[in-house]
Design an enzyme around this catalytic site. Structure first.
Site, PDB file in Angstrom:
ATOM      1  N   ILE A 183       0.827  -1.217   0.000  1.00  0.00           N
ATOM      2  CA  ILE A 183       0.000   0.000   0.000  1.00  0.00           C
ATOM      3  C   ILE A 183       0.858   1.262   0.000  1.00  0.00           C
ATOM      4  O   ILE A 183       0.344   2.380  -0.037  1.00  0.00           O
ATOM      5  CB  ILE A 183      -0.983   0.019   1.196  1.00  0.00           C
ATOM      6  CG1 ILE A 183      -0.249  -0.201   2.527  1.00  0.00           C
ATOM      7  CG2 ILE A 183      -2.079  -1.010   1.006  1.00  0.00           C
ATOM      8  CD1 ILE A 183      -1.154  -0.140   3.759  1.00  0.00           C
ATOM      9  N   LYS A 188       5.336   2.701  -0.735  1.00  0.00           N
ATOM     10  CA  LYS A 188       6.760   2.383  -0.889  1.00  0.00           C
ATOM     11  C   LYS A 188       7.584   3.602  -0.550  1.00  0.00           C
ATOM     12  O   LYS A 188       7.166   4.730  -0.780  1.00  0.00           O
ATOM     13  CB  LYS A 188       7.069   1.946  -2.332  1.00  0.00           C
ATOM     14  CG  LYS A 188       6.754   0.496  -2.610  1.00  0.00           C
ATOM     15  CD  LYS A 188       7.358   0.052  -3.937  1.00  0.00           C
ATOM     16  CE  LYS A 188       7.210  -1.459  -4.110  1.00  0.00           C
ATOM     17  NZ  LYS A 188       7.839  -1.941  -5.352  1.00  0.00           N
ATOM     18  N   GLY A 189       8.767   3.375  -0.002  1.00  0.00           N
ATOM     19  CA  GLY A 189       9.691   4.464   0.301  1.00  0.00           C
ATOM     20  C   GLY A 189      11.102   4.025  -0.017  1.00  0.00           C
ATOM     21  O   GLY A 189      11.326   2.902  -0.471  1.00  0.00           O
ATOM     22  N   SER A 190      12.070   4.905   0.235  1.00  0.00           N
ATOM     23  CA  SER A 190      13.458   4.584  -0.102  1.00  0.00           C
ATOM     24  C   SER A 190      14.038   3.515   0.822  1.00  0.00           C
ATOM     25  O   SER A 190      14.983   2.828   0.467  1.00  0.00           O
ATOM     26  CB  SER A 190      14.311   5.850  -0.043  1.00  0.00           C
ATOM     27  OG  SER A 190      14.134   6.504   1.192  1.00  0.00           O
ATOM     28  N   ASP A 240       6.644  16.652   8.162  1.00  0.00           N
ATOM     29  CA  ASP A 240       6.337  16.167   6.809  1.00  0.00           C
ATOM     30  C   ASP A 240       4.825  16.042   6.646  1.00  0.00           C
ATOM     31  O   ASP A 240       4.317  15.042   6.158  1.00  0.00           O
ATOM     32  CB  ASP A 240       7.027  14.824   6.550  1.00  0.00           C
ATOM     33  CG  ASP A 240       7.032  14.459   5.061  1.00  0.00           C
ATOM     34  OD1 ASP A 240       6.846  15.361   4.225  1.00  0.00           O
ATOM     35  OD2 ASP A 240       7.219  13.268   4.742  1.00  0.00           O
TER      36      ASP A 240
END
Length: 431
Positions: free
Chosen positions: A161, A163-165, A278
């Site tokens: 659901i 995605k990140g680095s 953020d």
């Protein structure tokens, strides 16, 4: 005055000052200028400043970062060459012990990497290949309360659901309950910086309990891959919702704003202030498909700070968060406080009423730069009911001291909601 501050920030009404203070002020201003021009990839301006004062090549910001750190991180080769020409220390270390080469390697800026190596640059620090011999602190001592046995997590019907680095977020099942699992990529499970960030987020989430904050359920810290487990919210995120719905009816926008403001007001409570840093639509989640309740999530960039008084200003990393919703003081690498979240909140409120992201005709970085230069999004929608536009303008004021606190924002939103005409109160069912 709020929209016209330049990058070097002069005072409107100068008073006579002792010569020493004037020199110090000029020095601070020039330090800020060279860091700013290095950040803006303006090699000519950097050269001009260095020709006037060669010692500026050793300028440092609040995190002890030099102009060469800034240029290396962004890959600005001409700026880096100019700084080296003026004898910049290629192995200067910032607050995290990172060298410029470590920053360049972390950002994969090939040309700058080669240049720095050519001039004797070494990679060292959190981003580099050599680390300080400093142990990563363990999570809270009572972690038995929330340490989850990975065998209890069922991924048989899971789906990605997010995605990140550093990893991915999956919908999974824990003790027959749907949950969201942030799973660190196996290839990064031994990376000290990733582990430190992961443990920081766990230690922060353990302390948070509020109806408008995504609820932490537990974590896997003793086995790999590292995992962080929170409640699963079926409604998706506000970014996707706004993409599908466009501009929201005034009452819906105000109800959404109230939920976000309640969550952030809780985070900003003293003496343990959490600055989200953020805040954006992707990090605001809808509890269900009826979209009647929102929660603030993703605390990967948040900072927990013990404050001595309500006006403390923090020395923290510049350019933290997402450009389109970023406060100008963060973009400019200046001191900032919890009012950065107020600015981001204003941008989200604008997007909910207008139906388009702020500065949608600009790329995110260019949008942040445009805002830092004093510009603001244009009001076009007819959904700006009495008082809402004024509140938004105050929340995105250039001077962070002019922005209201979230407790004040909540009071004002409630009054705006009460003043809505009767027909507006039915609009939430037709959105």
């Amino acid at each position: 005055m709020s929209g016209s501050e330049g990058s070097s920030g002069g005072d409107a009404a100068p008073r006579p000052q002792p010569e020493g203070k004037q020199k110090e002020k000029a020095r601070v201003s020039r330090t800020s200028a060279i860091l700013w021009h290095a950040h803006q990839n303006d090699a000519a301006a950097v050269r001009k400043l260095l020709e006037e004062d060669p010692s500026l090549v050793r300028a440092r910001d609040y995190d002890s970062r030099t102009p060469l750190h800034v240029a290396s991180l962004h890959g600005w080769i001409d700026v880096a060459k100019t700084l080296i020409e003026f004898n910049a220390d290629v192995n200067a270390q910032d607050r995290w012990k990172n060298t410029p080469l470590a920053d360049a390697e972390g950002a994969k800026k090939r040309a700058v990497i080669e240049l720095l190596k050519l001039h004797g640059g070494v990679t060292y620090g959190q981003n580099g290949s050599h680390f300080e011999p400093k142990a990563v602190p363990p999570p809270l001592p009572n972690k038995c309360d929330w340490e989850i046995d990975p065998s209890e997590l069922d991924f048989s019907n899971s789906n990605i659901i997010g995605k990140g680095s550093f990893g991915e977020i999956l919908r999974a099942s824990w003790r027959a309950t749907p949950v969201a699992v942030k799973r660190i990529l196996p290839s990064l499970s031994d990376d000290r910086l990733v582990i430190q960030d992961f443990r920081h987020e766990v230690n922060l989430l353990v302390k948070l309990r509020h109806p408008n904050i995504v609820q932490f359920l537990g974590a896997v810290t003793e086995r790999k891959p590292l995992m962080l487990i929170t409640e699963y919210l079926r409604g998706g995120d506000l970014h996707q919702y706004l993409k599908e719905k466009g501009s929201l009816p005034p009452l819906t926008a105000i109800n959404f704003a109230l939920d976000i403001a309640r969550g952030i007001a809780y985070l900003h409570n003293e003496p343990n202030v959490v600055i989200h840093r953020d805040l954006k639509p992707r990090n605001v989640l809808l509890v269900n498909t009826n979209a009647d309740h929102l929660k603030v999530g993703d605390f990967g960039l948040s900072k927990l700070i013990k404050v001595q008084n309500s006006h403390d200003v923090y020395k923290m990393t510049g350019e933290t968060g997402s450009y389109r919703y970023m406060a100008p003081e963060v973009f400019k690498h200046r001191k900032y406080d919890k009012k950065v979240d107020v600015f981001s909140f204003a941008m989200i409120l604008y997007e909910m009423v207008e139906g388009d992201p702020p500065m949608s005709n600009y790329e995110p970085y260019e949008a942040a730069k445009y805002v830092a230069d004093g510009h603001r999004p244009v009001f076009r929608s007819k959904g700006w009911v009495a008082g809402l536009k004024e509140l938004t303008e105050q929340c995105w004021a250039a001077d962070m001291n002019q922005r209201p606190a979230f407790l004040e924002i909540l009071k004002r939103l409630e009054k705006i909601k009460e003043a809505l005409p009767a027909d507006n109160h039915w609009s939430i069912f037709t959105s």
